[in-house]
Design an enzyme around this catalytic site. Structure first.
Site, PDB file in Angstrom:
ATOM      1  N   ASN A 174      -6.979  -5.850 -10.110  1.00  0.00           N
ATOM      2  CA  ASN A 174      -5.695  -6.639  -9.669  1.00  0.00           C
ATOM      3  C   ASN A 174      -5.053  -5.563  -8.754  1.00  0.00           C
ATOM      4  OD1 ASN A 174      -4.318  -8.936  -9.241  1.00  0.00           O
ATOM      5  ND2 ASN A 174      -2.529  -7.819 -10.280  1.00  0.00           N
ATOM      6  N   ARG A 217     -13.823  -8.789   2.340  1.00  0.00           N
ATOM      7  CA  ARG A 217     -13.129  -7.977   1.409  1.00  0.00           C
ATOM      8  C   ARG A 217     -14.015  -7.941   0.032  1.00  0.00           C
ATOM      9  NH1 ARG A 217      -6.943  -8.943   0.386  1.00  0.00           N
ATOM     10  NH2 ARG A 217      -6.986  -7.052  -0.061  1.00  0.00           N
ATOM     11  N   ARG A 262      -4.559 -14.208   1.733  1.00  0.00           N
ATOM     12  CA  ARG A 262      -4.843 -13.203   0.677  1.00  0.00           C
ATOM     13  C   ARG A 262      -4.618 -13.760  -0.596  1.00  0.00           C
ATOM     14  NH1 ARG A 262      -0.836 -13.560  -1.444  1.00  0.00           N
ATOM     15  NH2 ARG A 262      -1.366 -11.897  -2.640  1.00  0.00           N
ATOM     16  N   GLY A 263      -4.869 -13.069  -1.505  1.00  0.00           N
ATOM     17  CA  GLY A 263      -4.967 -13.656  -2.983  1.00  0.00           C
ATOM     18  C   GLY A 263      -6.323 -14.182  -3.381  1.00  0.00           C
ATOM     19  N   ALA A 264      -6.933 -13.903  -4.514  1.00  0.00           N
ATOM     20  CA  ALA A 264      -8.361 -14.140  -4.599  1.00  0.00           C
ATOM     21  C   ALA A 264      -8.658 -15.496  -4.444  1.00  0.00           C
ATOM     22  CB  ALA A 264      -8.693 -13.638  -6.000  1.00  0.00           C
ATOM     23  N   GLN A 269       3.535  -7.123  -0.825  1.00  0.00           N
ATOM     24  CA  GLN A 269       3.448  -8.439  -1.168  1.00  0.00           C
ATOM     25  C   GLN A 269       4.343  -8.988  -2.005  1.00  0.00           C
ATOM     26  OE1 GLN A 269       0.900  -6.236  -1.071  1.00  0.00           O
ATOM     27  NE2 GLN A 269      -0.996  -7.107  -0.546  1.00  0.00           N
ATOM     28  N   ASP A 301      -7.981 -10.041  -9.416  1.00  0.00           N
ATOM     29  CA  ASP A 301      -9.213 -10.420  -8.417  1.00  0.00           C
ATOM     30  C   ASP A 301     -10.463 -10.409  -8.914  1.00  0.00           C
ATOM     31  OD1 ASP A 301      -6.799  -9.241  -6.811  1.00  0.00           O
ATOM     32  OD2 ASP A 301      -8.215  -9.662  -5.320  1.00  0.00           O
TER      33      ASP A 301
HETATM   34  O1  MRU Z   1      -4.766  -7.662  -1.338  1.00  0.00           O
HETATM   35  P1  MRU Z   1      -4.092  -8.894  -1.567  1.00  0.00           P
HETATM   36  O2  MRU Z   1      -2.743  -9.299  -1.379  1.00  0.00           O
HETATM   37  O3  MRU Z   1      -5.099 -10.109  -1.330  1.00  0.00           O
HETATM   38  O4  MRU Z   1      -4.307  -8.752  -3.565  1.00  0.00           O
HETATM   39  C1  MRU Z   1      -3.823  -9.894  -4.160  1.00  0.00           C
HETATM   40  C2  MRU Z   1      -3.676  -9.525  -5.727  1.00  0.00           C
HETATM   41  O5  MRU Z   1      -4.026  -8.529  -6.070  1.00  0.00           O
HETATM   42  C3  MRU Z   1      -3.421 -10.890  -6.429  1.00  0.00           C
HETATM   43  O6  MRU Z   1      -2.744 -10.126  -7.794  1.00  0.00           O
HETATM   44  C4  MRU Z   1      -4.868 -11.163  -6.987  1.00  0.00           C
HETATM   45  O7  MRU Z   1      -5.361 -11.556  -5.867  1.00  0.00           O
HETATM   46  C5  MRU Z   1      -4.493 -12.727  -7.723  1.00  0.00           C
HETATM   47  S1  MRU Z   1      -3.956 -14.101  -6.731  1.00  0.00           S
HETATM   48  C6  MRU Z   1      -3.574 -15.580  -7.657  1.00  0.00           C
END
Ligand code: MRU
Length: 362
Positions: free
Chosen positions: A248, A90, A47-49, A197, A238
């Protein structure tokens, strides 16, 4: 500083650090099919963009390889079907669609009729995106590190660290760099309900690196900011629109409001692949709705009375007016964001320097 490796392409499968098991277990999981990889993205094992972007590119390479197309037409048919399937996993992180588009464009550009050459081009592009992400994180770190003073209190939300990228993270990269440069500070990590997270991932990777971190309830962030112990807030993103509105993790908007109220700078760190210039403002960002059970039965333990519904948007949108600066791989930019973001994509990199004109200088 030893940071975790999130995604590894083995040549015939994707090995990923299963983030749903952290911090209890550091376990890698093998994905050998489109279905396994798509499940890993949907369930936030990865996960994470930026990490989702890298994962999407390798998933496309994997799926095409499994289809084993015998002609260029079969290759492009496989690519179209698989891009569609991966894209649906996603919806909010722009990096996912961006990485798939990159792979498709590179394959087309080969001009080849040979399915082997076309498949190879997708794998090479996935490797390139992963390597580039490592470099972009490093540049974000270098651009943002001067904004982290010695002795600072730093608040972050969700996880935008090494676990969320192929490199050293986005929001956490300036912190890692500042630490390596010898400055000392304390990080406060919002726990980030409903999937934790902050408590599970940000606290884990920072403490692994020896950076002091406290975890707080999401609801405690505003009073922590009001207490005067926070010198800066830094988060990832994101998706960022042409106007500078930021999607985000849910809860980011509230933190930004509290930061503005108490005159604390609110920084958003992201590579340019997170910017979606096709959207003029945040109202058209697709917001992922996740299963209500994640809220009513946190981590699988029923909490709310049976029959009570949960409301579970995974992201919110923070308006550009609450953002002090964007920290990007091409430098730090200030308002007015319509103009400075436009310039960022006009090829004029700021090289880590800060532009003038902000409303709340950090
Ligand atoms: O649902 P997630 O855990 O994928 O959400 C992640 C976030 O909101 C992060 O802040 C975002 O993706 C930036 S990651 C460098």
């Amino acid at each position: 500083m030893k940071l975790p490796e999130t995604i590894v392409w083995t040549g015939k499968s994707i090995r990923l650090l299963d983030q749903t098991l952290l911090p209890g277990a550091v376990k890698y999981r093998e994905c050998a099919t489109l279905e396994e990889a798509a499940e890993a993205i949907r369930s936030l094992r990865v996960r994470g963009a930026p990490a989702i972007g890298v994962m999407a590119a390798y998933t496309l390479a994997l799926a095409i390889r499994r289809d084993n197309p015998q002609s260029a037409a079969a290759f492009f048919d496989s690519m179209r079907r698989n891009v569609e399937a991966i894209d649906a996993t996603r919806p909010t992180a722009h990096n996912l669609a961006w990485a798939l588009r990159q792979c498709a464009a590179v394959a087309k550009r080969t001009g080849s009729d040979d399915p082997g050459t076309l498949s190879r081009a997708v794998i090479d592009e996935a490797d390139r995106i992963a390597a580039e992400d490592r470099e972009l994180c490093r540049r974000i770190g270098a651009a943002g590190s001067p904004l982290v003073p010695d002795g600072a209190g730093v608040l972050t939300h969700c996880n935008a660290g090494a676990l969320a990228t192929a490199g050293m993270g986005t929001a956490l990269a300036p912190l890692y760099m500042a630490w390596e440069e010898g400055r000392r500070f304390h990080v406060y990590a919002d726990e980030t309900r409903p999937l934790w997270q902050g408590a599970r991932l940000t606290a884990w990777e920072l403490s692994q690196s020896g950076i002091p971190v406290s975890v707080l309830c999401d609801g405690a962030a505003a009073s922590l900011i009001a207490s005067g112990r926070i010198d800066l807030v830094i988060v990832g993103a994101d998706r960022i629109t042409a106007s500078g509105d930021v999607a985000n993790k849910i809860g980011t908007y509230g933190v930004a409001l509290a930061a503005e109220r108490h005159d604390v700078p609110f920084y958003v760190a992201a590579p340019r692949s997170t910017f979606d210039l096709s959207l003029s403002d945040g109202s058209s960002i697709p917001i992922e709705q996740r299963p209500p059970g994640e809220v009513t039965a946190p981590l699988g333990t029923p909490l709310a009375p049976a029959g009570v519904e949960g409301w579970n948007p995974a992201f919110d949108v923070t308006p550009a007016s609450l953002v002090t600066r964007f920290i990007t791989d091409a430098g730090v930019i200030a308002p007015p964001f319509y103009e400075t973001i436009g310039t960022l994509f006009g090829g004029e990199a700021t090289g880590g320097g800060e532009r003038e004109g902000g409303n709340r200088p950090g």
